[in-house]
Design an enzyme around this catalytic site. Structure first.
Site, PDB file in Angstrom:
ATOM      1  N   GLU A 164      -2.101   2.047  18.200  1.00  8.10           N
ATOM      2  CA  GLU A 164      -1.873   0.652  18.612  1.00  8.10           C
ATOM      3  C   GLU A 164      -1.220   0.579  19.984  1.00  8.10           C
ATOM      4  OE1 GLU A 164      -1.117   1.841  15.616  1.00  8.10           O
ATOM      5  OE2 GLU A 164      -2.343   0.648  14.241  1.00  8.10           O
TER       6      GLU A 164
ATOM      7  N   HIS B  68       2.449  -3.945   4.518  1.00 14.42           N
ATOM      8  CA  HIS B  68       1.171  -4.587   4.857  1.00 14.42           C
ATOM      9  C   HIS B  68       1.133  -6.038   4.409  1.00 14.42           C
ATOM     10  CE1 HIS B  68       0.342  -0.255   4.503  1.00 14.42           C
ATOM     11  NE2 HIS B  68      -0.603  -0.441   5.402  1.00 14.42           N
TER      12      HIS B  68
END
Lengths: 335, 367
Positions: free
Chosen positions: A70, A139
């Site tokens: 990322e 998540h």
């Protein structure tokens, strides 16, 4: 209108139409292409939940599958935006923002200001957010307040397929960095969505339901639950107005204040953790600017200040329910 | 049982799923004529009075005032005296409301599309006999402006309503955005549906279009009904036109829309939201800006049709809402030879506010 599609398909259509309209719109992220081009259609996932499925075949030169880094690709997207492209970087889960936060808050969010308005950073960072998907603490977060805290970022969190398409198109056309949060539990939700492209301006809340007794201010997955609560309360003779903020930066406080001035009661419903949340922000602003209009103390309905539990029964208790929202409205009606 | 005629919750437009029976206007035992106003129904979009589709003796009010009912729910029963109460009880008990949003028959006819030289045009069709009637909406409108008219008018003829270029779900890129584009599109649409000749009814700018079609091709037009029409005088409410074009959000659009109705309570949140959904579509802003510039710049109407239309020999009627705040009702007298009706308790959207009266005038005129 009479074409009903899911929010997942609305995201796909917005990306497809914008990449068609403007070749400088590009997508980058992990598995967004997902092996398309290799043998077998099964391999072409189009992202972890298939949101971008089918787009690579139409726009092979505008989509890049990135390594699992990322910090690298979000940084690359920010850089590409300053150099004239309109990248849409997909962060998969917003929970992963930690490893690339500098690129977002210390770079993208600051360029326009620090370069005297001469730099534009038209980057969109799309990510799934929210709880209720049995995906555990790493998540399932909202993290919306983390982004609204930072000047220079625009923050969007749609509650339905129609808004999702129009807000994503506006995000791509906007010249500032936009954090676009898609609640994974809403991907399957459906409504009427025009096939033609359209943009919904930022900073315009939607009055989902009109009511004269109390005002619920909310966004994302909590909009549906608030409407559910309002339907329950209607049977008790309580008419609740439900305001969907749509965008959290900029935020449409005018619509909120106007409504609270009419109803005198405010319930802020937020799926983010309670401390320094969107609910706390709205509450503070209303207390400052419309205190005289209030007939009862403001109520905030949020999860507890705890990580999202993995246990399904605990997760269901963690996320505010329609019953909890209705109870908070009833509490304001005691006065 | 065949002597029993049900009164059902109407379906106004594709999106309507349920409605509130706000009030009954007829009591049990009353004799109802077709076209009588029998009840008020409200949806989240709009409120209106419902006309009886059939004549008969009202034996039973099944629907309760203030309650919500799904589309096509049984609200009342008409039957002659010869039918016993027991038979009516049995009919009510056996009635099953068709599921809403099920197959196409139950959901009502879907919209259709025609690919014309101007581009893709959306339209609605109600099949019937004889010379068809085509309904043409006004500036910024769409075919749903005829929500309360299209089904009622279809009892006497086949009826079509279209979205003009730049409007509704029709093509937004057609240019130049002006009267010629609209006229050519209407003529191409008549070709598309295979109509040598049609009755035209136009509202506001749609009246100007209907009149201009009759002037250009009088042999294709059986009659023209102009409703609060443009093209019959110079004045038009510039604040409305400019405000409608400029509005981007609820707060600036709603005050503009209030001008359209005598009963401003009809401008609902949902009506504003539907218009915003149209205005947000790519290309609409540019189209409306160009169209307003060509037809209605600075509060003056650039195109006039009264003289040429009167000379065309096509039968004409003019209908106006007495409280029209967009185009002055005084324009109603500008078309010589026309049958003129000015309807009280209605503004610019007279075909919605006084639908029953407008439907009657159109039906009588084209009969």
């Amino acid at each position: 209108m009479a074409r009903i599609i899911s929010m997942k398909d609305a995201v796909n259509e917005a990306l497809d139409q914008e990449m068609t309209r403007d070749p400088t719109v590009i997508m980058m992220g992990e598995d967004i292409v997902g092996g398309a081009g290799a043998q077998g259609e099964d391999d072409a996932w189009g992202g972890v939940l298939g949101v971008s499925k089918g787009l690579y075949a139409k726009h092979p030169n505008q989509m890049i599958d990135t390594p699992l880094s990322e910090s690298a690709y979000v940084g690359a997207a920010v850089g590409a935006a300053t150099a004239g492209l309109r990248p849409v970087a997909e962060l998969m889960f917003v929970d992963f923002i930690g490893v690339c936060l500098d690129q977002v808050f210390n770079q993208a969010a600051k360029f326009r200001y620090m370069f005297g308005g001469k730099a534009q950073t038209p980057v969109v960072i799309r990510a799934m957010c929210g709880a209720g998907f049995r995906a555990a603490a790493q998540h399932s977060q909202m993290l919306t307040p983390l982004f609204t805290h930072l000047p220079g970022l625009k923050v969007v969190c749609p509650s339905n397929a129609y808004d999702c398409k129009g807000l994503l198109i506006q995000s791509i056309r906007d010249n500032d960095p936009v954090i676009f949060l898609e609640h994974k539990n809403l991907y399957a939700s459906t409504c009427d969505v025009p096939e033609e492209p359209y943009a919904i301006p930022f900073g315009e809340a939607n009055i989902v339901r009109e009511g004269s007794d109390a005002t619920i201010v909310t966004y994302g997955q909590m909009v549906g639950r608030s409407v559910e609560a309002a339907e329950m309360l209607k049977k008790e003779g309580i008419e609740v107005e439900v305001i969907d903020l749509r965008t959290l930066s900029p935020i449409d406080m005018d619509t909120v204040l106007e409504s609270v001035e009419a109803t005198g009661r405010l319930i802020c419903v937020d799926e983010a953790s309670p401390r320094c949340s969107i609910a706390a922000d709205i509450s503070a602003n209303v207390a400052q600017d419309a205190f005289d209009a209030l007939k009862a103390p403001i109520q905030m309905v949020t999860p507890p200040h705890a990580p999202v539990p993995f246990s399904p029964s605990l997760e269901d208790l963690y996320v505010p329910s329609a019953e909890r929202i209705a109870a908070a409205v009833r509490k304001t009606m005691e006065n | 049982m065949s002597e029993i005629t049900p009164i059902l919750m109407p379906k106004w437009g594709l999106s309507m799923r349920e409605g509130k029976l706000a009030a009954w206007h007829v009591d049990e035992g009353a004799t109802i004529a077709a076209g009588d106003e029998i009840m008020d129904v409200e949806t989240d979009k709009i409120a209106n009075v419902v006309e009886a589709a059939d004549a008969g003796l009202l034996r039973r009010r099944v629907g309760v005032e203030g309650e919500m009912y799904p589309v096509r729910a049984l609200l009342g029963v008409m039957a002659p005296e010869s039918v016993s109460d027991a038979e009516i009880d049995a009919y009510v008990a056996a009635y099953e409301t068709p599921s809403a949003g099920g197959d196409e028959d139950e959901a009502g006819p879907a919209y259709q599309f025609a690919d014309l030289p101007a581009g893709r045009i959306r339209y609605a069709e109600r099949p019937g006999e004889g010379v068809p009637l085509l309904l043409i909406h006004g500036f910024g409108g769409d075919l749903d402006n005829w929500l309360f008219n299209i089904d009622a008018l279809a009892e006497g003829a086949s009826v079509y309503a279209l979205d003009l270029p730049g409007h509704g779900q029709s093509v937004k890129s057609a240019r130049p955005a002006g009267l010629d584009l609209m006229v050519d599109t209407v003529l191409a649409f008549l070709d598309h549906i295979g109509a040598d000749k049609a009755h035209l009814a136009g509202h506001s700018m749609g009246g100007l279009v209907a009149g201009a079609v009759a002037v250009k091709a009088p042999e294709r037009v059986a009659s023209v009904t102009l409703i609060c029409s443009a093209g019959l005088g110079e004045e038009i409410n510039a604040g409305y036109i400019d405000g409608f074009v400029a509005a981007t959000g609820r707060k600036d659009l709603k005050p503009v829309l209030l001008h359209l109705f005598k009963d401003q309570g009809l401008v609902s949140r949902s009506m504003v939201e539907d218009l915003l959904k149209f205005k947000r579509l790519d290309g609409v802003q540019e189209f409306l800006t160009e169209l307003a510039g060509n037809l209605f710049r600075d509060g003056r109407q650039a195109r006039q049709i009264a003289q040429a239309l009167a000379a065309s020999g096509v039968p004409t009627q003019v209908i106006w809402g007495e409280a029209d705040a967009i185009i002055p009702p005084a324009h109603a007298g500008a078309l010589s030879g026309a049958k003129v009706s000015v309807i009280p308790n209605a503004g610019h959207m007279v075909q919605m506010e006084q639908a029953a009266e407008v439907n009657r005038l159109i039906r009588d005129f084209i009969a």
